[in-house]
Design a protein around this motif. Sequence first.
Motif, PDB file in Angstrom:
ATOM      1  N   ALA A   1      12.109   2.605 -13.016  1.00  0.00           N
ATOM      2  CA  ALA A   1      12.677   2.605 -11.662  1.00  0.00           C
ATOM      3  C   ALA A   1      12.146   1.441 -10.822  1.00  0.00           C
ATOM      4  CB  ALA A   1      12.362   3.926 -10.968  1.00  0.00           C
ATOM      5  N   ILE A   2      10.857   1.178 -10.909  1.00  0.00           N
ATOM      6  CA  ILE A   2      10.239   0.170 -10.047  1.00  0.00           C
ATOM      7  C   ILE A   2      10.447  -1.244 -10.568  1.00  0.00           C
ATOM      8  CG2 ILE A   2       8.019  -0.707  -9.205  1.00  0.00           C
ATOM      9  CD1 ILE A   2       7.127   2.187  -8.978  1.00  0.00           C
ATOM     10  N   TYR A   3      10.252  -1.416 -11.853  1.00  0.00           N
ATOM     11  CA  TYR A   3      10.298  -2.764 -12.440  1.00  0.00           C
ATOM     12  C   TYR A   3      11.535  -3.032 -13.278  1.00  0.00           C
ATOM     13  CZ  TYR A   3       5.408  -3.035 -11.086  1.00  0.00           C
ATOM     14  OH  TYR A   3       4.237  -3.038 -10.377  1.00  0.00           O
ATOM     15  N   ASP A   4      12.381  -2.013 -13.431  1.00  0.00           N
ATOM     16  CA  ASP A   4      13.534  -2.129 -14.316  1.00  0.00           C
ATOM     17  C   ASP A   4      13.086  -2.478 -15.733  1.00  0.00           C
ATOM     18  OD1 ASP A   4      16.254  -1.890 -14.821  1.00  0.00           O
ATOM     19  OD2 ASP A   4      16.634  -4.035 -14.497  1.00  0.00           O
ATOM     20  N   ASP A   5      11.883  -1.996 -16.085  1.00  0.00           N
ATOM     21  CA  ASP A   5      11.293  -2.271 -17.391  1.00  0.00           C
ATOM     22  C   ASP A   5      10.350  -1.123 -17.747  1.00  0.00           C
ATOM     23  OD1 ASP A   5      10.025  -3.188 -19.671  1.00  0.00           O
ATOM     24  OD2 ASP A   5       9.440  -5.116 -18.799  1.00  0.00           O
ATOM     25  N   PRO A   6      10.795  -0.210 -18.595  1.00  0.00           N
ATOM     26  CA  PRO A   6       9.966   0.945 -18.930  1.00  0.00           C
ATOM     27  C   PRO A   6       8.671   0.590 -19.657  1.00  0.00           C
ATOM     28  CG  PRO A   6      11.954   0.906 -20.266  1.00  0.00           C
ATOM     29  CD  PRO A   6      12.087  -0.177 -19.259  1.00  0.00           C
ATOM     30  N   ASP A   7       8.564  -0.621 -20.158  1.00  0.00           N
ATOM     31  CA  ASP A   7       7.348  -1.029 -20.869  1.00  0.00           C
ATOM     32  C   ASP A   7       6.238  -1.491 -19.933  1.00  0.00           C
ATOM     33  OD1 ASP A   7       8.450  -0.430 -23.358  1.00  0.00           O
ATOM     34  OD2 ASP A   7       9.378  -2.415 -23.510  1.00  0.00           O
ATOM     35  N   ARG A   8       6.490  -1.554 -18.657  1.00  0.00           N
ATOM     36  CA  ARG A   8       5.464  -2.002 -17.696  1.00  0.00           C
ATOM     37  C   ARG A   8       4.642  -0.833 -17.167  1.00  0.00           C
ATOM     38  NH1 ARG A   8       6.998  -6.505 -13.669  1.00  0.00           N
ATOM     39  NH2 ARG A   8       4.746  -6.277 -13.371  1.00  0.00           N
ATOM     40  N   GLN A   9       4.342   0.076 -18.065  1.00  0.00           N
ATOM     41  CA  GLN A   9       3.599   1.275 -17.695  1.00  0.00           C
ATOM     42  C   GLN A   9       2.191   0.962 -17.198  1.00  0.00           C
ATOM     43  OE1 GLN A   9       4.032   4.398 -20.739  1.00  0.00           O
ATOM     44  NE2 GLN A   9       5.757   3.187 -21.493  1.00  0.00           N
ATOM     45  N   SER A  10       1.545  -0.053 -17.750  1.00  0.00           N
ATOM     46  CA  SER A  10       0.186  -0.385 -17.304  1.00  0.00           C
ATOM     47  C   SER A  10       0.200  -0.876 -15.860  1.00  0.00           C
ATOM     48  CB  SER A  10      -0.469  -1.410 -18.235  1.00  0.00           C
ATOM     49  OG  SER A  10       0.270  -2.606 -18.259  1.00  0.00           O
ATOM     50  N   SER A  11       1.246  -1.576 -15.458  1.00  0.00           N
ATOM     51  CA  SER A  11       1.356  -2.013 -14.061  1.00  0.00           C
ATOM     52  C   SER A  11       1.499  -0.810 -13.133  1.00  0.00           C
ATOM     53  CB  SER A  11       2.565  -2.935 -13.883  1.00  0.00           C
ATOM     54  OG  SER A  11       2.412  -4.110 -14.622  1.00  0.00           O
ATOM     55  N   VAL A  12       2.260   0.175 -13.569  1.00  0.00           N
ATOM     56  CA  VAL A  12       2.445   1.393 -12.777  1.00  0.00           C
ATOM     57  C   VAL A  12       1.138   2.166 -12.692  1.00  0.00           C
ATOM     58  CG1 VAL A  12       3.622   3.623 -12.717  1.00  0.00           C
ATOM     59  CG2 VAL A  12       4.908   1.564 -13.219  1.00  0.00           C
ATOM     60  N   ARG A  13       0.389   2.205 -13.770  1.00  0.00           N
ATOM     61  CA  ARG A  13      -0.906   2.901 -13.744  1.00  0.00           C
ATOM     62  C   ARG A  13      -1.865   2.232 -12.769  1.00  0.00           C
ATOM     63  NH1 ARG A  13      -0.439   3.539 -19.920  1.00  0.00           N
ATOM     64  NH2 ARG A  13       0.263   5.682 -20.105  1.00  0.00           N
ATOM     65  N   ARG A  14      -1.843   0.901 -12.706  1.00  0.00           N
ATOM     66  CA  ARG A  14      -2.684   0.194 -11.733  1.00  0.00           C
ATOM     67  C   ARG A  14      -2.246   0.537 -10.306  1.00  0.00           C
ATOM     68  NH1 ARG A  14      -2.368  -3.773 -15.671  1.00  0.00           N
ATOM     69  NH2 ARG A  14      -0.667  -4.855 -14.622  1.00  0.00           N
ATOM     70  N   MET A  15      -0.933   0.596 -10.082  1.00  0.00           N
ATOM     71  CA  MET A  15      -0.437   0.991  -8.758  1.00  0.00           C
ATOM     72  C   MET A  15      -0.902   2.403  -8.425  1.00  0.00           C
ATOM     73  SD  MET A  15       3.472  -0.440  -8.574  1.00  0.00           S
ATOM     74  CE  MET A  15       3.740   0.096  -6.880  1.00  0.00           C
ATOM     75  N   TYR A  16      -0.838   3.283  -9.408  1.00  0.00           N
ATOM     76  CA  TYR A  16      -1.251   4.673  -9.231  1.00  0.00           C
ATOM     77  C   TYR A  16      -2.726   4.741  -8.832  1.00  0.00           C
ATOM     78  CZ  TYR A  16      -2.268   9.528 -10.497  1.00  0.00           C
ATOM     79  OH  TYR A  16      -2.653  10.844 -10.487  1.00  0.00           O
TER      80      TYR A  16
ATOM     81  N   ARG B   1       0.839  -1.213   0.000  1.00  0.00           N
ATOM     82  CA  ARG B   1       0.000   0.000   0.000  1.00  0.00           C
ATOM     83  C   ARG B   1       0.866   1.252   0.000  1.00  0.00           C
ATOM     84  NH1 ARG B   1      -3.042  -3.106   3.675  1.00  0.00           N
ATOM     85  NH2 ARG B   1      -2.239  -1.964   5.461  1.00  0.00           N
ATOM     86  N   ARG B   2       1.931   1.240   0.783  1.00  0.00           N
ATOM     87  CA  ARG B   2       2.821   2.406   0.824  1.00  0.00           C
ATOM     88  C   ARG B   2       3.490   2.631  -0.538  1.00  0.00           C
ATOM     89  NH1 ARG B   2       0.084   3.382   4.373  1.00  0.00           N
ATOM     90  NH2 ARG B   2       0.607   3.751   6.528  1.00  0.00           N
ATOM     91  N   ALA B   3       3.842   1.558  -1.212  1.00  0.00           N
ATOM     92  CA  ALA B   3       4.468   1.671  -2.535  1.00  0.00           C
ATOM     93  C   ALA B   3       3.508   2.303  -3.533  1.00  0.00           C
ATOM     94  CB  ALA B   3       4.934   0.304  -3.027  1.00  0.00           C
ATOM     95  N   THR B   4       2.223   1.962  -3.442  1.00  0.00           N
ATOM     96  CA  THR B   4       1.261   2.559  -4.379  1.00  0.00           C
ATOM     97  C   THR B   4       1.134   4.064  -4.135  1.00  0.00           C
ATOM     98  OG1 THR B   4      -0.691   2.097  -3.003  1.00  0.00           O
ATOM     99  CG2 THR B   4      -0.056   0.412  -4.618  1.00  0.00           C
TER     100      THR B   4
END
Length: 119
Positions: free
Chosen positions: A95-110, A72-75
């Motif tokens: 930065a988080i996944y070491d994979d700039p293509d994982r943008q959809s995962s970051v959006r879900r975290m957001y 939760r804190r990471a999100t």
Amino acid sequence: MSVSITPTGQTSAEITWEPGDDPQGYLARAVESDQLAYALEALGNGGTGPADAKAALSAAMHTTTLARLLERRATVQVVRLRDDHGLSWRQIASAIYDDPDRQSSVRRMYDSGRRHLGV
């Protein structure tokens, strides 16, 4: 960062923080309830845990509880990276996944972080 971990020996360390670093008491509870100890033990022993079933259940419960809190804190950190610092989805994913293509995962975290913040 005012939370600090100081190595005190080859296999020991001291953790210190200021009262303002823990306004809700999460750090104190993680230490006092053994959540942190169990999580660090799982990190060190690969998650094998105690041989006794009751102790193993307790270790798993404490480790999982702390892991959920950290998730939760990471999100919320992702929300801050995006909203406060203006970083792109690509930068955060890199930065988080070491994979700039994982943008959809970051959006879900957001999205999850915004829900946690009540926004």
